[in-house]
Motif scaffolding. Structure first.
Motif, PDB file in Angstrom:
ATOM      1  N   TYR A  33       0.845  -1.195   0.000  1.00 31.90           N
ATOM      2  CA  TYR A  33       0.000   0.000   0.000  1.00 31.90           C
ATOM      3  C   TYR A  33       0.880   1.245   0.000  1.00 31.90           C
ATOM      4  CZ  TYR A  33      -3.469  -3.253   2.056  1.00 31.90           C
ATOM      5  OH  TYR A  33      -4.303  -4.305   2.314  1.00 31.90           O
ATOM      6  N   TYR A  35       0.345   5.361   1.069  1.00 34.41           N
ATOM      7  CA  TYR A  35      -0.517   6.348   1.705  1.00 34.41           C
ATOM      8  C   TYR A  35       0.188   7.700   1.692  1.00 34.41           C
ATOM      9  CZ  TYR A  35      -3.018   2.397   3.842  1.00 34.41           C
ATOM     10  OH  TYR A  35      -3.742   1.249   4.059  1.00 34.41           O
ATOM     11  N   PHE A  45      -5.334   6.965   1.553  1.00 34.00           N
ATOM     12  CA  PHE A  45      -4.980   5.840   0.695  1.00 34.00           C
ATOM     13  C   PHE A  45      -4.683   6.326  -0.719  1.00 34.00           C
ATOM     14  CE2 PHE A  45      -5.209   1.691  -1.172  1.00 34.00           C
ATOM     15  CZ  PHE A  45      -5.923   1.824  -2.350  1.00 34.00           C
ATOM     16  N   TYR A  48      -2.908   0.378  -4.122  1.00 33.61           N
ATOM     17  CA  TYR A  48      -2.749  -0.937  -3.502  1.00 33.61           C
ATOM     18  C   TYR A  48      -2.343  -1.946  -4.562  1.00 33.61           C
ATOM     19  CZ  TYR A  48      -4.528  -5.485  -1.826  1.00 33.61           C
ATOM     20  OH  TYR A  48      -4.675  -6.811  -1.488  1.00 33.61           O
ATOM     21  N   ASP A  56      -5.087  -1.436  -7.429  1.00 32.86           N
ATOM     22  CA  ASP A  56      -6.226  -0.583  -7.117  1.00 32.86           C
ATOM     23  C   ASP A  56      -5.716   0.847  -7.017  1.00 32.86           C
ATOM     24  OD1 ASP A  56      -8.760  -0.584  -4.453  1.00 32.86           O
ATOM     25  OD2 ASP A  56      -8.253   0.912  -5.953  1.00 32.86           O
ATOM     26  N   LEU A  91       3.816   7.246   3.069  1.00 29.80           N
ATOM     27  CA  LEU A  91       4.053   6.005   3.801  1.00 29.80           C
ATOM     28  C   LEU A  91       3.736   4.804   2.928  1.00 29.80           C
ATOM     29  CD1 LEU A  91       2.415   7.071   7.159  1.00 29.80           C
ATOM     30  CD2 LEU A  91       4.782   6.392   6.923  1.00 29.80           C
ATOM     31  N   GLN A 108      -0.993  -4.713   8.360  1.00 34.98           N
ATOM     32  CA  GLN A 108      -0.059  -3.907   7.591  1.00 34.98           C
ATOM     33  C   GLN A 108       1.170  -3.585   8.426  1.00 34.98           C
ATOM     34  OE1 GLN A 108      -1.845  -0.825   4.838  1.00 34.98           O
ATOM     35  NE2 GLN A 108      -3.476  -1.040   6.303  1.00 34.98           N
ATOM     36  N   PHE A 110       4.219  -0.966   8.378  1.00 37.59           N
ATOM     37  CA  PHE A 110       4.534   0.300   7.747  1.00 37.59           C
ATOM     38  C   PHE A 110       6.032   0.579   7.730  1.00 37.59           C
ATOM     39  CE2 PHE A 110       0.610   2.683   6.921  1.00 37.59           C
ATOM     40  CZ  PHE A 110      -0.319   1.864   7.533  1.00 37.59           C
TER      41      PHE A 110
ATOM     42  N   TYR B  37      -3.776   1.856  15.229  1.00 32.85           N
ATOM     43  CA  TYR B  37      -2.352   1.967  14.954  1.00 32.85           C
ATOM     44  C   TYR B  37      -1.768   3.069  15.805  1.00 32.85           C
ATOM     45  CZ  TYR B  37      -2.383  -1.051  10.803  1.00 32.85           C
ATOM     46  OH  TYR B  37      -2.479  -2.122   9.948  1.00 32.85           O
ATOM     47  N   GLN B  44       6.855   5.769  12.038  1.00 37.01           N
ATOM     48  CA  GLN B  44       6.463   4.434  11.603  1.00 37.01           C
ATOM     49  C   GLN B  44       5.179   4.004  12.304  1.00 37.01           C
ATOM     50  OE1 GLN B  44       9.757   1.915  11.330  1.00 37.01           O
ATOM     51  NE2 GLN B  44       8.653   0.199  10.451  1.00 37.01           N
ATOM     52  N   MET B  45       4.221   3.546  11.520  1.00 40.72           N
ATOM     53  CA  MET B  45       2.943   3.115  12.069  1.00 40.72           C
ATOM     54  C   MET B  45       3.090   1.702  12.625  1.00 40.72           C
ATOM     55  SD  MET B  45       0.497   5.430  11.365  1.00 40.72           S
ATOM     56  CE  MET B  45      -1.064   4.718  10.855  1.00 40.72           C
TER      57      MET B  45
END
Lengths: 119, 114
Positions: A33, A35, A45, A48, A56, A91, A108, A110, B37, B44-45
């Motif tokens: 993904y 972001y 978003f 994807y 997407d 991100l 997810q 990140f 989150y 950073q998430m």
């Protein structure tokens, strides 16, 4: 093991220039993904990727934005003719999304993000 | 369209105390996933906790638990025995079970007071 990495960590560019942001996902993760996080805002978003399926792209804000994922691994987000409103943190996240023992796994992971500043 | 609302831009809690962060969402779907989150200054998430809508039992991860009220479309996060390392921005997120897109709230900035 290694997590999601993104480069560069910071990018300053002039209005009208093109930029490329890179994301290295966790090995074996099929989903990726992108972001955008503007100052004081939540995550927006962008795009994807899942395996070999068509991406997407419903979140891309304009045709100046594009992304590709080569070999199902590394992804590059390209912004053409950057504008000041493109300034944000971008991100990337990867996920082993899929069924495992009948349970959907879509957590997810990140990366640290790339802070883009357009002057 | 799905929306996620976090009505508390900022919250503070004394170390070792308990704090609850609010999140509401809007959806017409019945099968979906909800997430909290954490985003520290490092940007950073980090996934804190995850809830499947079809499960009535509230998810729990150590000091973190949720109060999931499906009818009210509410998904609050409770942090017990708050620690200095809990200070961060917290985001609530939604994803439909068949969809790709995650919808994030605007976040709650949590300060932990020593």
């Amino acid at each position: 093991g290694a997590g999601v990495s993104q480069s560069p960590s910071n990018k300053v560019t002039e209005k009208g220039k093109d930029v490329e942001l890179r994301c290295d996902p966790i090995s074996g993760h099929t989903a990726l993904y992108w972001y955008r996080q503007s100052l004081g805002q939540g995550l927006e978003f962008l795009i994807y990727f899942q395996g070999n399926s068509a991406p997407d792209k419903s979140g891309l804000p304009s045709d100046r934005f594009s992304a590709e994922r080569t070999g199902g691994s590394v992804s590059t987000l390209t912004i053409q003719r950057t504008q000041q409103e493109d300034s944000a943190v971008y991100l990337c996240a990867s996920s082993p999304r899929g069924l495992s023992a009948g349970v959907l796994t879509d957590t997810q992971y990140f990366g640290p993000g790339t802070r883009l500043t357009v002057l | 369209a799905q929306t996620v609302t976090q009505s508390q831009p900022e919250m503070s809690v004394q170390e070792a105390e308990t704090v609850t962060l609010s999140c509401t969402y809007d959806t017409s779907e019945s099968d979906y996933y909800l997430f909290w989150y954490k985003q520290p200054p490092s940007r950073q998430m980090i996934l804190v906790i995850r809830q499947e809508a079809y499960k009535q039992q509230n998810a729990t991860e150590n000091r973190f638990s949720v109060n999931f009220q499906k009818a009210a479309k509410s998904f609050s996060l409770k942090i017990s025995d708050s620690q200095l390392g809990d200070a961060a921005m917290y985001f609530c997120a939604y994803r439909h079970s068949e969809g790709n897109q995650f919808y994030f709230g605007t976040g709650t900035s949590l300060t932990v007071i020593p």
